[in-house]
Design a protein around this motif. Structure first.
Motif, mmCIF file in Angstrom:
data_model
loop_
_atom_site.group_PDB
_atom_site.id
_atom_site.type_symbol
_atom_site.label_atom_id
_atom_site.label_comp_id
_atom_site.label_asym_id
_atom_site.label_seq_id
_atom_site.Cartn_x
_atom_site.Cartn_y
_atom_site.Cartn_z
ATOM 1 N N VAL A 173 5.207 35.993 33.086
ATOM 2 C CA VAL A 173 5.279 34.633 33.629
ATOM 3 C C VAL A 173 4.016 33.868 33.253
ATOM 4 O O VAL A 173 4.065 32.705 32.843
ATOM 5 C CB VAL A 173 5.456 34.663 35.162
ATOM 6 N N ALA A 174 2.871 34.519 33.371
ATOM 7 C CA ALA A 174 1.596 33.879 33.049
ATOM 8 C C ALA A 174 1.478 33.550 31.567
ATOM 9 O O ALA A 174 0.724 32.652 31.185
ATOM 10 C CB ALA A 174 0.435 34.782 33.476
ATOM 11 N N GLU A 175 2.215 34.268 30.724
ATOM 12 C CA GLU A 175 2.193 33.987 29.298
ATOM 13 C C GLU A 175 3.168 32.879 28.913
ATOM 14 O O GLU A 175 3.245 32.491 27.751
ATOM 15 C CB GLU A 175 2.511 35.264 28.514
ATOM 16 N N GLY A 176 3.944 32.370 29.884
ATOM 17 C CA GLY A 176 4.837 31.256 29.630
ATOM 18 C C GLY A 176 6.232 31.644 29.206
ATOM 19 O O GLY A 176 6.994 30.785 28.753
ATOM 20 N N LEU A 177 6.608 32.912 29.328
ATOM 21 C CA LEU A 177 7.938 33.332 28.912
ATOM 22 C C LEU A 177 8.990 32.903 29.931
ATOM 23 O O LEU A 177 8.734 32.839 31.134
ATOM 24 C CB LEU A 177 7.989 34.848 28.725
ATOM 25 N N PHE A 211 2.938 35.754 47.018
ATOM 26 C CA PHE A 211 1.720 34.967 46.823
ATOM 27 C C PHE A 211 1.709 33.696 47.664
ATOM 28 O O PHE A 211 0.702 32.998 47.725
ATOM 29 C CB PHE A 211 1.550 34.611 45.345
ATOM 30 N N GLY A 212 2.851 33.371 48.271
ATOM 31 C CA GLY A 212 2.930 32.161 49.078
ATOM 32 C C GLY A 212 2.791 30.897 48.267
ATOM 33 O O GLY A 212 2.137 29.933 48.693
ATOM 34 N N VAL A 213 3.414 30.884 47.066
ATOM 35 C CA VAL A 213 3.309 29.735 46.176
ATOM 36 C C VAL A 213 4.693 29.158 45.905
ATOM 37 O O VAL A 213 5.719 29.780 46.205
ATOM 38 C CB VAL A 213 2.622 30.117 44.845
ATOM 39 N N ALA A 214 4.704 27.964 45.311
ATOM 40 C CA ALA A 214 5.964 27.246 45.138
ATOM 41 C C ALA A 214 6.565 27.359 43.750
ATOM 42 O O ALA A 214 7.760 27.115 43.575
ATOM 43 C CB ALA A 214 5.759 25.761 45.476
ATOM 44 N N ASN A 215 5.757 27.717 42.740
ATOM 45 C CA ASN A 215 6.301 27.716 41.386
ATOM 46 C C ASN A 215 5.584 28.720 40.484
ATOM 47 O O ASN A 215 4.617 29.372 40.886
ATOM 48 C CB ASN A 215 6.238 26.309 40.775
ATOM 49 N N ARG A 216 6.077 28.803 39.249
ATOM 50 C CA ARG A 216 5.586 29.798 38.294
ATOM 51 C C ARG A 216 4.146 29.532 37.862
ATOM 52 O O ARG A 216 3.392 30.468 37.590
ATOM 53 C CB ARG A 216 6.502 29.808 37.068
ATOM 54 N N VAL A 217 3.776 28.265 37.757
ATOM 55 C CA VAL A 217 2.408 27.947 37.357
ATOM 56 C C VAL A 217 1.421 28.501 38.375
ATOM 57 O O VAL A 217 0.398 29.114 38.030
ATOM 58 C CB VAL A 217 2.217 26.426 37.182
ATOM 59 N N GLN A 218 1.724 28.317 39.647
ATOM 60 C CA GLN A 218 0.841 28.822 40.698
ATOM 61 C C GLN A 218 0.800 30.344 40.702
ATOM 62 O O GLN A 218 -0.251 30.952 40.922
ATOM 63 C CB GLN A 218 1.313 28.290 42.055
ATOM 64 N N ALA A 219 1.946 30.983 40.434
ATOM 65 C CA ALA A 219 1.958 32.440 40.334
ATOM 66 C C ALA A 219 1.114 32.905 39.156
ATOM 67 O O ALA A 219 0.401 33.911 39.239
ATOM 68 C CB ALA A 219 3.397 32.940 40.187
ATOM 69 N N ALA A 220 1.173 32.158 38.051
ATOM 70 C CA ALA A 220 0.392 32.509 36.871
ATOM 71 C C ALA A 220 -1.107 32.436 37.154
ATOM 72 O O ALA A 220 -1.900 33.213 36.611
ATOM 73 C CB ALA A 220 0.751 31.593 35.708
ATOM 74 N N VAL A 221 -1.518 31.491 37.994
ATOM 75 C CA VAL A 221 -2.925 31.403 38.381
ATOM 76 C C VAL A 221 -3.377 32.711 39.020
ATOM 77 O O VAL A 221 -4.449 33.245 38.720
ATOM 78 C CB VAL A 221 -3.142 30.227 39.364
ATOM 79 N N HIS A 222 -2.537 33.265 39.882
ATOM 80 C CA HIS A 222 -2.890 34.518 40.534
ATOM 81 C C HIS A 222 -2.958 35.665 39.529
ATOM 82 O O HIS A 222 -3.796 36.568 39.668
ATOM 83 C CB HIS A 222 -1.890 34.836 41.647
ATOM 84 N N ALA A 223 -2.088 35.633 38.522
ATOM 85 C CA ALA A 223 -2.146 36.675 37.497
ATOM 86 C C ALA A 223 -3.501 36.663 36.797
ATOM 87 O O ALA A 223 -4.094 37.717 36.527
ATOM 88 C CB ALA A 223 -1.027 36.470 36.485
ATOM 89 N N LEU A 269 -5.007 40.198 35.238
ATOM 90 C CA LEU A 269 -3.848 40.813 34.591
ATOM 91 C C LEU A 269 -3.544 40.249 33.217
ATOM 92 O O LEU A 269 -2.719 40.798 32.495
ATOM 93 C CB LEU A 269 -2.606 40.655 35.481
ATOM 94 N N VAL A 270 -4.197 39.137 32.861
ATOM 95 C CA VAL A 270 -3.891 38.450 31.601
ATOM 96 C C VAL A 270 -5.125 38.438 30.726
ATOM 97 O O VAL A 270 -6.226 38.137 31.215
ATOM 98 C CB VAL A 270 -3.417 37.004 31.864
ATOM 99 N N PRO A 271 -5.002 38.741 29.415
ATOM 100 C CA PRO A 271 -6.165 38.715 28.524
ATOM 101 C C PRO A 271 -6.830 37.360 28.534
ATOM 102 O O PRO A 271 -6.167 36.326 28.607
ATOM 103 C CB PRO A 271 -5.572 39.025 27.145
ATOM 104 N N SER A 272 -8.155 37.338 28.491
ATOM 105 C CA SER A 272 -8.892 36.076 28.517
ATOM 106 C C SER A 272 -8.903 35.390 27.172
ATOM 107 O O SER A 272 -9.210 34.204 27.075
ATOM 108 C CB SER A 272 -10.339 36.322 28.964
#
Length: 232
Positions: A170-174, A201-213, A218-221
């Motif tokens: 999700v954080a990679e935009g897939l 995570f108590g969030v409303a959408n995928r972008v907010q979930a990606a922030v937590h990733a 969990l995501v390469p910098s």
């Protein structure tokens, strides 16, 4: 509805979108006419050019979001990293797409937005997530302006191994379909995992979930890694 200052662009998008089953283009227009056309036609989704000379995309976004029944708005840009993304996030945009998005991905994006979801072009994923995280941190007073994401967050909800795998993608935009293909599971199963992640995570959408990733490390910098992993 498609909003763009260039006639060829908006008519080209109309022609592409009208080939998709279950999708109707109710209007195409330039920025100054967007709010009026939205009131008249009541679109579920608006594809909005971010950079327009007559009335810029951020202003039009504000016009649309102030309507009594605002549509979902996805910003269209030709730039992989745009300085206006932070303002667009704050303004209520629920999608970020590049103008060279292939038709099949465009169809998925519009239908996902119509279902109440959010969409994020892979090449924009890291930039949008960084802007969102920095903005949230500034609002909370926990970080100075423009502090990059670094290091894992000290705590987070307990995730299953599969939820963790889905969160990274999700954080990679897939899209859900692409996540399913990558993990060899059904799209419905992916949707269930994404829904579970939003709740945990108590969030409303995928972008907010990606922030937590990103905060959980969990995501390469390296942006080249993120973009390459998500390339279609």
């Amino acid at each position: 509805m498609v909003v763009d200052d260039e006639i060829l662009v908006r008519e080209g998008l109309r022609r592409i979108l009208e080939t998709f089953d279950g999708l109707d283009v109710v209007a195409v227009c330039s920025g100054p006419a967007a709010a009026e056309e939205a009131v008249r036609h009541r679109p579920d989704v608006v594809l909005l050019d971010l950079r327009m000379p007559d009335r810029d995309g951020l202003t039009v976004l504000g016009d649309l979001r102030s309507l009594a029944a605002p549509p979902a708005v996805a910003l269209l840009t030709t730039f992989d990293a745009d300085e206006h993304l932070d303002a667009a996030l704050r303004g209520g945009a629920t999608g970020f797409l590049l103008k060279d998005t292939p038709p099949a991905q465009l169809e998925y994006a519009v239908k996902e937005l119509a279902r109440g979801g959010s969409v994020l072009a892979p090449r924009l994923a890291r930039t949008v997530v960084r802007h969102y995280a920095d903005s949230a941190a500034r609002d909370a007073g926990s970080l100075p302006p423009r502090t990059p994401l670094s290091g894992p967050e000290p705590a987070g909800p307990e995730l299953t191994d599969r939820e963790r795998d889905v969160l990274v993608l999700v954080a990679e935009g897939l899209s859900n379909t692409e996540i399913g293909q990558r993990l060899f599971i059904g799209t419905t199963t992916v949707k269930d995992h994404v829904s579970a992640l939003l709740v945990k995570f108590g969030v409303a959408n995928r972008v907010q979930a990606a922030v937590h990733a990103h905060r959980l490390g969990l995501v390469p910098s390296d942006p080249a890694v993120v973009g390459g992993a998500a390339r279609r």
